[in-house]
Design an enzyme around this catalytic site. Structure first.
Site, PDB file in Angstrom:
ATOM      1  N   HIS A  39      31.420  55.048  46.117  1.00 42.80           N
ATOM      2  CA  HIS A  39      30.559  54.522  44.728  1.00 42.80           C
ATOM      3  C   HIS A  39      29.146  55.054  44.903  1.00 42.80           C
ATOM      4  O   HIS A  39      28.568  55.540  43.767  1.00 42.80           O
ATOM      5  CB  HIS A  39      30.658  53.381  44.428  1.00 42.80           C
ATOM      6  CG  HIS A  39      32.031  52.606  44.278  1.00 42.80           C
ATOM      7  ND1 HIS A  39      32.914  51.612  45.073  1.00 42.80           N
ATOM      8  CD2 HIS A  39      32.970  52.752  43.046  1.00 42.80           C
ATOM      9  CE1 HIS A  39      34.010  51.531  44.409  1.00 42.80           C
ATOM     10  NE2 HIS A  39      34.148  52.260  43.353  1.00 42.80           N
ATOM     11  N   GLN A  63      45.025  46.815  34.161  1.00 44.94           N
ATOM     12  CA  GLN A  63      45.798  47.966  34.936  1.00 44.94           C
ATOM     13  C   GLN A  63      46.386  47.530  36.085  1.00 44.94           C
ATOM     14  O   GLN A  63      46.698  48.479  36.962  1.00 44.94           O
ATOM     15  CB  GLN A  63      44.531  49.024  35.185  1.00 44.94           C
ATOM     16  CG  GLN A  63      43.353  48.537  36.079  1.00 44.94           C
ATOM     17  CD  GLN A  63      42.113  49.478  36.046  1.00 44.94           C
ATOM     18  OE1 GLN A  63      41.588  49.740  35.445  1.00 44.94           O
ATOM     19  NE2 GLN A  63      42.100  50.291  37.392  1.00 44.94           N
ATOM     20  N   ARG A 187      40.400  49.564  49.307  1.00 41.15           N
ATOM     21  CA  ARG A 187      41.726  49.027  49.972  1.00 41.15           C
ATOM     22  C   ARG A 187      41.613  49.363  51.566  1.00 41.15           C
ATOM     23  O   ARG A 187      42.347  48.616  52.406  1.00 41.15           O
ATOM     24  CB  ARG A 187      42.815  49.851  49.396  1.00 41.15           C
ATOM     25  CG  ARG A 187      43.250  49.507  47.955  1.00 41.15           C
ATOM     26  CD  ARG A 187      44.196  50.683  47.516  1.00 41.15           C
ATOM     27  NE  ARG A 187      44.313  50.366  46.103  1.00 41.15           N
ATOM     28  CZ  ARG A 187      45.553  49.838  45.602  1.00 41.15           C
ATOM     29  NH1 ARG A 187      46.477  49.571  46.287  1.00 41.15           N
ATOM     30  NH2 ARG A 187      45.692  49.659  44.467  1.00 41.15           N
TER      31      ARG A 187
HETATM   32  O1  PAF Z   1      38.821  53.593  39.413  1.00 41.67           O
HETATM   33  C1  PAF Z   1      38.530  52.451  39.095  1.00 41.67           C
HETATM   34  O2  PAF Z   1      37.694  51.811  39.636  1.00 41.67           O
HETATM   35  C2  PAF Z   1      39.126  52.116  37.693  1.00 41.67           C
HETATM   36  O3  PAF Z   1      40.530  52.514  37.508  1.00 41.67           O
HETATM   37  C3  PAF Z   1      38.203  52.263  36.552  1.00 41.67           C
HETATM   38  C4  PAF Z   1      38.002  53.621  36.101  1.00 41.67           C
HETATM   39  C5  PAF Z   1      36.641  51.477  36.559  1.00 41.67           C
HETATM   40  C6  PAF Z   1      38.702  51.652  35.188  1.00 41.67           C
HETATM   41  O4  PAF Z   1      38.947  50.181  35.416  1.00 41.67           O
END
Ligand code: PAF
Length: 264
Positions: A39, A63, A187
């Site tokens: 990130h 999701q 993970r």
């Molecule tokens: O890749 C991710 O962390 C997630 O799928 C995202 C793009 C932030 C959407 O919740």
């Protein structure tokens, strides 16, 4: 500029509007928190592309395929804020919730979200597309940066942006890897020591197989994988000249992809 934490959608939208009125370019790095070095690379890239960088940290419930997975997802907002700040974020957007109790509007991409992860995680990409569309409306970025590790996610988002005429440019940032080649992912922290070593071997098997070229990569991968006993294959596919694979190692699901026929 000191990093600011925003939690209210209206506050985020107002801040973005004010920046845009001043002619400032805004970049969004959408995340689910649990920030790591991968990130960090996305945030730094965003910083080179815009005047203001917003990092959203939101564990998007729609999701997830299982409640247990959602519950177990690491949440550490304090640490996320300091990591995002170090990498150069201007705003950390940490909303508590982005769905009304009776939310009934969804964004669903129906082609690129088929196959691979889409088939194994029903509804996953609908949740991703919906939340990314919401984030784009709130942050109004000129550019949004996504990690290429989640290759199919990038494809789905790019298609959604094109189909819905969203005024944002999607930038894919190359997969950031650990020393042994394993893509950095939150993970990885859930892997035991032994599973972590096996995961490193798995990613090298994938790379080795891909290097044999599109005609032989899949067969080579399957053969080499048989020697890595505790690895359970979820899928392996050649698509657009890349070998894509998902596996389960020690109860943790990992994904990766490599270009076929190229040694990297
Ligand atoms: O890749 C991710 O962390 C997630 O799928 C995202 C793009 C932030 C959407 O919740």
């Amino acid at each position: 500029m000191a990093v600011k934490i925003m939690t209210k959608p209206a506050q985020m939208q107002k801040a973005s509007r004010a920046w845009k009125k001043r002619g400032l370019r805004v970049a969004l790095v959408p995340t689910m928190g649990a920030l790591h070095a991968g990130h960090g690379a996305l945030i730094r890239r965003a910083g080179r592309l815009a005047d203001r960088v917003v990092v959203s940290c939101y564990v998007n419930p729609t999701q997830f395929n299982s409640r247990t997975d959602l519950r177990k997802y690491p949440r550490r907002p304090g640490l996320d804020a300091s990591l995002a700040k170090q990498a150069g974020a201007d705003v950390i957007f940490q909303p508590a919730n982005l769905y009304a109790g009776d939310a009934s509007t969804w964004v669903e991409e129906t082609e690129r979200s088929r196959g691979r992860c889409g088939d194994r995680r029903p509804g996953h990409f609908r949740g991703v597309a919906t939340v990314v569309a919401k984030l784009c409306h709130l942050v109004q970025p000129e550019v949004a940066v996504f990690g290429e590790k989640d290759h199919q996610q990038c494809e789905v988002i790019e298609r959604m942006v094109r189909d819905l005429f969203l005024p944002v440019r999607i930038v894919r940032h190359p997969t950031v890897r650990e020393k042994d080649g394993l893509p950095i992912s939150s993970r990885n922290l859930r892997l035991s020591r032994e599973s972590r070593q096996i995961a490193g071997r798995w990613t090298r098997v994938l790379q080795q197989a891909a290097a044999t070229g599109p005609g032989r990569a899949l067969g080579t991968y399957r053969r080499l994988l048989r020697a890595l006993r505790p690895v359970r294959s979820e899928y392996a596919e050649i698509l657009d000249g890349r070998l894509h694979a998902a596996v389960w190692i020690g109860g943790v699901r990992l994904i990766d992809h490599r270009p076929c026929g190229r040694k990297r």
